[in-house]
Design an enzyme around this catalytic site. Structure first.
Site, PDB file in Angstrom:
ATOM      1  N   ALA A   1      -5.017  -2.101   1.332  1.00  0.00           N
ATOM      2  CA  ALA A   1      -6.402  -2.506   1.581  1.00  0.00           C
ATOM      3  C   ALA A   1      -7.334  -1.747   0.670  1.00  0.00           C
TER       4      ALA A   1
ATOM      5  N   GLU B   1     -12.728   1.245  12.857  1.00  0.00           N
ATOM      6  CA  GLU B   1     -13.993   0.723  12.305  1.00  0.00           C
ATOM      7  C   GLU B   1     -14.370  -0.603  12.956  1.00  0.00           C
TER       8      GLU B   1
ATOM      9  N   THR C   1      -8.058  -1.052  12.483  1.00  0.00           N
ATOM     10  CA  THR C   1      -8.834   0.190  12.357  1.00  0.00           C
ATOM     11  C   THR C   1      -9.878   0.375  13.454  1.00  0.00           C
TER      12      THR C   1
ATOM     13  N   LEU D   1      -0.110  -2.189   4.849  1.00  0.00           N
ATOM     14  CA  LEU D   1      -1.066  -1.071   4.759  1.00  0.00           C
ATOM     15  C   LEU D   1      -2.028  -1.230   3.591  1.00  0.00           C
TER      16      LEU D   1
ATOM     17  N   ARG E   1      -4.732  12.685   1.604  1.00  0.00           N
ATOM     18  CA  ARG E   1      -5.888  11.813   1.798  1.00  0.00           C
ATOM     19  C   ARG E   1      -6.630  11.596   0.483  1.00  0.00           C
TER      20      ARG E   1
ATOM     21  N   TYR F   1     -16.081  -3.935   4.982  1.00  0.00           N
ATOM     22  CA  TYR F   1     -14.696  -3.515   5.232  1.00  0.00           C
ATOM     23  C   TYR F   1     -14.286  -3.882   6.654  1.00  0.00           C
TER      24      TYR F   1
ATOM     25  N   GLY G   1       0.824  -1.223   0.000  1.00  0.00           N
ATOM     26  CA  GLY G   1       0.000   0.000   0.000  1.00  0.00           C
ATOM     27  C   GLY G   1       0.845   1.255   0.000  1.00  0.00           C
ATOM     28  N   ILE G   2       2.033   1.179  -0.608  1.00  0.00           N
ATOM     29  CA  ILE G   2       2.962   2.327  -0.569  1.00  0.00           C
ATOM     30  C   ILE G   2       2.452   3.517  -1.382  1.00  0.00           C
TER      31      ILE G   2
ATOM     32  N   HIS H   1      -7.295   9.144  10.255  1.00  0.00           N
ATOM     33  CA  HIS H   1      -6.218  10.116  10.114  1.00  0.00           C
ATOM     34  C   HIS H   1      -6.168  10.602   8.677  1.00  0.00           C
TER      35      HIS H   1
ATOM     36  N   TYR I   1     -14.429  -8.842  -2.888  1.00  0.00           N
ATOM     37  CA  TYR I   1     -13.055  -8.382  -3.133  1.00  0.00           C
ATOM     38  C   TYR I   1     -12.451  -7.821  -1.835  1.00  0.00           C
TER      39      TYR I   1
ATOM     40  N   LYS J   1     -11.541  -6.548   8.065  1.00  0.00           N
ATOM     41  CA  LYS J   1     -10.449  -6.093   8.944  1.00  0.00           C
ATOM     42  C   LYS J   1     -10.462  -6.839  10.283  1.00  0.00           C
TER      43      LYS J   1
HETATM   44  P1  NAP Z   1      -5.385   4.384   0.993  1.00  0.00           P
HETATM   45  O1  NAP Z   1      -4.892   5.766   0.780  1.00  0.00           O
HETATM   46  O2  NAP Z   1      -6.689   3.976   0.415  1.00  0.00           O
HETATM   47  O3  NAP Z   1      -4.250   3.392   0.438  1.00  0.00           O
HETATM   48  C1  NAP Z   1      -4.489   2.030   0.290  1.00  0.00           C
HETATM   49  C2  NAP Z   1      -3.301   1.401  -0.422  1.00  0.00           C
HETATM   50  O4  NAP Z   1      -3.551   0.003  -0.601  1.00  0.00           O
HETATM   51  C3  NAP Z   1      -3.035   1.975  -1.833  1.00  0.00           C
HETATM   52  O5  NAP Z   1      -1.655   1.988  -2.067  1.00  0.00           O
HETATM   53  C4  NAP Z   1      -3.706   0.930  -2.727  1.00  0.00           C
HETATM   54  O6  NAP Z   1      -3.171   0.879  -4.025  1.00  0.00           O
HETATM   55  C5  NAP Z   1      -3.322  -0.321  -1.974  1.00  0.00           C
HETATM   56  N1  NAP Z   1      -4.137  -1.492  -2.328  1.00  0.00           N
HETATM   57  C6  NAP Z   1      -5.475  -1.610  -2.352  1.00  0.00           C
HETATM   58  N2  NAP Z   1      -5.845  -2.856  -2.688  1.00  0.00           N
HETATM   59  C7  NAP Z   1      -4.704  -3.549  -2.893  1.00  0.00           C
HETATM   60  C8  NAP Z   1      -4.401  -4.879  -3.287  1.00  0.00           C
HETATM   61  N3  NAP Z   1      -5.368  -5.762  -3.530  1.00  0.00           N
HETATM   62  N4  NAP Z   1      -3.114  -5.239  -3.394  1.00  0.00           N
HETATM   63  C9  NAP Z   1      -2.112  -4.361  -3.179  1.00  0.00           C
HETATM   64  N5  NAP Z   1      -2.333  -3.086  -2.816  1.00  0.00           N
HETATM   65  C10 NAP Z   1      -3.604  -2.674  -2.693  1.00  0.00           C
HETATM   66  O7  NAP Z   1      -5.448   4.038   2.540  1.00  0.00           O
HETATM   67  P2  NAP Z   1      -4.691   4.748   3.777  1.00  0.00           P
HETATM   68  O8  NAP Z   1      -5.569   5.812   4.308  1.00  0.00           O
HETATM   69  O9  NAP Z   1      -3.302   5.050   3.407  1.00  0.00           O
HETATM   70  O10 NAP Z   1      -4.747   3.570   4.850  1.00  0.00           O
HETATM   71  C11 NAP Z   1      -3.697   2.623   4.946  1.00  0.00           C
HETATM   72  C12 NAP Z   1      -4.201   1.393   5.674  1.00  0.00           C
HETATM   73  O11 NAP Z   1      -4.632   1.738   6.974  1.00  0.00           O
HETATM   74  C13 NAP Z   1      -5.374   0.681   5.025  1.00  0.00           C
HETATM   75  O12 NAP Z   1      -5.239  -0.692   5.258  1.00  0.00           O
HETATM   76  C14 NAP Z   1      -6.578   1.226   5.779  1.00  0.00           C
HETATM   77  O13 NAP Z   1      -7.639   0.301   5.730  1.00  0.00           O
HETATM   78  C15 NAP Z   1      -5.984   1.363   7.162  1.00  0.00           C
HETATM   79  N6  NAP Z   1      -6.562   2.407   8.004  1.00  0.00           N
HETATM   80  C16 NAP Z   1      -6.653   3.684   7.564  1.00  0.00           C
HETATM   81  C17 NAP Z   1      -7.134   4.657   8.413  1.00  0.00           C
HETATM   82  C18 NAP Z   1      -7.253   6.098   7.975  1.00  0.00           C
HETATM   83  O14 NAP Z   1      -7.968   6.842   8.626  1.00  0.00           O
HETATM   84  N7  NAP Z   1      -6.559   6.502   6.939  1.00  0.00           N
HETATM   85  C19 NAP Z   1      -7.510   4.333   9.730  1.00  0.00           C
HETATM   86  C20 NAP Z   1      -7.376   3.007  10.146  1.00  0.00           C
HETATM   87  C21 NAP Z   1      -6.875   2.055   9.287  1.00  0.00           C
HETATM   88  P3  NAP Z   1      -3.740   1.842  -5.204  1.00  0.00           P
HETATM   89  O15 NAP Z   1      -3.008   3.139  -5.032  1.00  0.00           O
HETATM   90  O16 NAP Z   1      -3.355   1.075  -6.404  1.00  0.00           O
HETATM   91  O17 NAP Z   1      -5.216   1.965  -5.003  1.00  0.00           O
HETATM   92  N1  GDD Z   2     -16.865   9.499   2.369  1.00  0.00           N
HETATM   93  C1  GDD Z   2     -17.893  10.267   2.758  1.00  0.00           C
HETATM   94  N2  GDD Z   2     -18.493  11.091   1.842  1.00  0.00           N
HETATM   95  N3  GDD Z   2     -18.295  10.209   4.039  1.00  0.00           N
HETATM   96  C2  GDD Z   2     -19.316  11.025   4.420  1.00  0.00           C
HETATM   97  C3  GDD Z   2     -19.944  11.898   3.535  1.00  0.00           C
HETATM   98  C4  GDD Z   2     -19.530  11.930   2.177  1.00  0.00           C
HETATM   99  O1  GDD Z   2     -20.049  12.663   1.359  1.00  0.00           O
HETATM  100  N4  GDD Z   2     -20.898  12.592   4.221  1.00  0.00           N
HETATM  101  C5  GDD Z   2     -20.859  12.152   5.465  1.00  0.00           C
HETATM  102  N5  GDD Z   2     -19.908  11.200   5.602  1.00  0.00           N
HETATM  103  C6  GDD Z   2     -19.613  10.462   6.837  1.00  0.00           C
HETATM  104  C7  GDD Z   2     -19.606   8.944   6.681  1.00  0.00           C
HETATM  105  O2  GDD Z   2     -20.951   8.446   6.667  1.00  0.00           O
HETATM  106  C8  GDD Z   2     -18.819   8.554   7.926  1.00  0.00           C
HETATM  107  O3  GDD Z   2     -19.687   8.536   9.052  1.00  0.00           O
HETATM  108  C9  GDD Z   2     -17.839   9.708   8.094  1.00  0.00           C
HETATM  109  O4  GDD Z   2     -18.303  10.762   7.251  1.00  0.00           O
HETATM  110  C10 GDD Z   2     -16.398   9.376   7.734  1.00  0.00           C
HETATM  111  O5  GDD Z   2     -16.386   8.812   6.457  1.00  0.00           O
HETATM  112  P1  GDD Z   2     -14.998   8.555   5.667  1.00  0.00           P
HETATM  113  O6  GDD Z   2     -14.190   9.786   5.629  1.00  0.00           O
HETATM  114  O7  GDD Z   2     -15.349   7.889   4.387  1.00  0.00           O
HETATM  115  O8  GDD Z   2     -14.191   7.582   6.643  1.00  0.00           O
HETATM  116  P2  GDD Z   2     -14.623   6.286   7.488  1.00  0.00           P
HETATM  117  O9  GDD Z   2     -14.669   6.703   8.927  1.00  0.00           O
HETATM  118  O10 GDD Z   2     -15.828   5.635   6.939  1.00  0.00           O
HETATM  119  O11 GDD Z   2     -13.400   5.318   7.225  1.00  0.00           O
HETATM  120  C11 GDD Z   2     -12.059   5.814   7.294  1.00  0.00           C
HETATM  121  O12 GDD Z   2     -11.563   5.687   8.599  1.00  0.00           O
HETATM  122  C12 GDD Z   2     -11.453   4.330   9.084  1.00  0.00           C
HETATM  123  C13 GDD Z   2     -10.915   4.403  10.519  1.00  0.00           C
HETATM  124  O13 GDD Z   2     -11.970   4.637  11.401  1.00  0.00           O
HETATM  125  C14 GDD Z   2     -11.222   5.015   6.292  1.00  0.00           C
HETATM  126  O14 GDD Z   2      -9.949   5.586   6.212  1.00  0.00           O
HETATM  127  C15 GDD Z   2     -11.063   3.566   6.731  1.00  0.00           C
HETATM  128  O15 GDD Z   2     -10.127   2.901   5.875  1.00  0.00           O
HETATM  129  C16 GDD Z   2     -10.522   3.567   8.172  1.00  0.00           C
HETATM  130  O16 GDD Z   2     -10.383   2.230   8.631  1.00  0.00           O
END
Ligand code: NAP
Ligand code: GDD
Length: 383
Positions: free
Chosen positions: A88, A135, A133, A86, A192, A157, A9-10, A187, A101, A161
């Site tokens: 996903a 979640e 996460t 990372l 993002r 999702y 996930g780099i 985060h 998937y 996880k």
């Molecule tokens: P992101 O920006 O969506 O990045 C996901 C990465 O995974 C991308 O590099 C993507 O590649 C790659 N990927 C997706 N499916 C894959 C597959 N089948 N094989 C290989 N690579 C694949 O997510 P992020 O925000 O950096 O989050 C990183 C990790 O932390 C994820 O596992 C996410 O679920 C978890 N997480 C995130 C948060 C948050 O708030 N950001 C919080 C808790 C946990 P492409 O660029 O090709 O799509």
């Molecule tokens: N995406 C999105 N778009 N979310 C919306 C919108 C919209 O237009 N309007 C309201 N929301 C609300 C969603 O319903 C959710 O309650 C909240 O905003 C956050 O949505 P996201 O930013 O899509 O993040 P997430 O909390 O569902 O998931 C992210 O955080 C998780 C950690 O708690 C992702 O990064 C997950 O990969 C990660 O595990």
């Protein structure tokens, strides 16, 4: 000898920040990148090195979490000291559209990494970080959520996880592997993905200020998230793998905010007051006032006249297409364990985060290609 890290996930938000962080620490970083019809390396292009250079500290490999042979070959060739898993399918709403998937990549993908390390007899050498996460808490059983709070996932999702979390714990207990879960709360950053709520908001607010978008449609405005800055959170990932003992850690700020308030704060950051009224699908936010000196400083005087004319107009509406079949209403983390054992503290506040994201998106949207009217509409459905 520098340490060798493998990041799956780099090309994602966290992967990019973590790669930069580890390279600065002297690591040789390997990354797994999916094949795509475009380069898709924008987030890490500044770290790129020509393959003909000697002693490279960033090396990319084609791969996929759904392909165990490929993962096993790469891990065997690299013999990494640390693996940060990372990769996903990370979008909660999209997981309802692609549940199989998501289970394959986010659930079984974790097993493939752990099993590759075991089969290659690297269990003594290789430490593994699993991107778990908040979640997992879903329909929260306790407020705030900590490591001992029971899980109640609310999306394909989160269910995938959940498997990833427990298979990591199981391999740790069964084979003595140094495998740890970071239970990270949301985060965000200028890197993002554009379809997550914070980035959707900062992009839209920037466009509205520049007069290239009239209004933004959102989903559930009342859900609450504990938002931190991705730069702080990748530091926590690194710290987790530096501990003598593997374990699982909540990483969070301890402050929760509604989506509605995040929107209000993003507008305020550039001198605009958004006033919310109405309820449910009829809720809207209107432009109620302009702080001209702040607006001029952050956006530019050239845009003042047109934004002044919009006072009283609707900037934000609700579209149920963005609602989720099952929602996670409230996330609020207690990171006491990380503070105590890892000495980890977030350095960015929510306002610092919003400032960073707004600055970056205003700059981005001022680029000529974005100033072309209408370009954003193509993306609107997916946001
Ligand atoms: P992101 O920006 O969506 O990045 C996901 C990465 O995974 C991308 O590099 C993507 O590649 C790659 N990927 C997706 N499916 C894959 C597959 N089948 N094989 C290989 N690579 C694949 O997510 P992020 O925000 O950096 O989050 C990183 C990790 O932390 C994820 O596992 C996410 O679920 C978890 N997480 C995130 C948060 C948050 O708030 N950001 C919080 C808790 C946990 P492409 O660029 O090709 O799509
Ligand atoms: N995406 C999105 N778009 N979310 C919306 C919108 C919209 O237009 N309007 C309201 N929301 C609300 C969603 O319903 C959710 O309650 C909240 O905003 C956050 O949505 P996201 O930013 O899509 O993040 P997430 O909390 O569902 O998931 C992210 O955080 C998780 C950690 O708690 C992702 O990064 C997950 O990969 C990660 O595990």
């Amino acid at each position: 000898m520098s340490k060798v890290a493998l990041i799956t996930g780099i090309t994602g938000q966290d992967g990019a920040y973590l790669a930069e962080y580890l390279i600065k620490k002297g690591y040789q970083v390997h990354g797994i990148k999916r094949r795509s019809s475009m380069f898709n390396t924008e987030r890490i292009d500044h770290l790129y090195q020509d393959p003909h250079e000697v002693n490279r500290n960033l090396i990319l490999h084609y791969g996929d979490l759904t392909d165990s042979l490929n993962l096993t070959r790469i891990i065997g060739e690299i013999q990494p000291d640390e693996i940060y898993n990372l990769a996903a399918m990370s979008h909660v709403k999209v997981s309802f559209d692609t549940p199989e998937y998501t289970a394959n990549a986010d659930g079984l993908g974790v097993l493939r990494i752990l099993e590759a390390v075991r089969l290659l007899k690297l269990t003594e050498k290789t430490r593994i970080y699993q991107a778990s996460t908040s979640e997992l808490y879903g329909l929260v059983q306790e407020v705030p959520q900590k490591e001992t709070t029971p899980f109640y996932p609310r999306s394909p999702y989160a269910v995938a996880k959940l498997y990833g979390y427990w298979i990591t714990v199981n391999y740790r207990e069964a084979y003595g592997m140094h495998a740890s879960n970071g239970i990270l709360f949301n985060h965000e950053s200028p890197l993002r993905g554009e379809t997550f709520v914070t980035r959707k908001v900062t992009r839209a607010v920037a466009r509205i200020a520049l007069g290239i978008q009239q209004k933004v449609y959102m989903g559930n405005l009342s859900s609450k998230r504990d938002w931190g800055h991705a730069k702080d959170y990748v530091r926590a990932m690194y710290l987790i793998l530096q501990q003598d003992e593997p374990s699982d850690y909540v990483i969070a700020t301890g402050i929760t905010t509604t989506i509605r308030d995040f929107i209000r704060l993003a507008f305020q950051e550039i001198g605009l007051e958004a006033e919310f009224k109405g309820e449910g699908v009829d809720e809207i936010a209107c432009l109620s006032a302009v702080n001209e000196s702040v607006f001029n400083q952050k956006i530019g005087e050239a845009y003042l006249e047109s934004i002044r004319k919009r006072i009283g107009e609707t900037l934000v509406g609700v579209d149920p297409q963005y609602f989720r079949p099952t929602e996670v209403d409230l996330l609020l983390g207690d990171a006491t364990k990380a503070r105590t054992i890892l000495s980890w503290e977030p350095r960015y506040s929510l306002l610092d985060l919003i400032q960073d994201m707004m600055l970056s998106d205003v700059k981005l949207m001022k680029k000529e290609s974005y100033l072309k009217k209408g370009g954003y509409q193509i993306l609107n459905y997916f946001e």
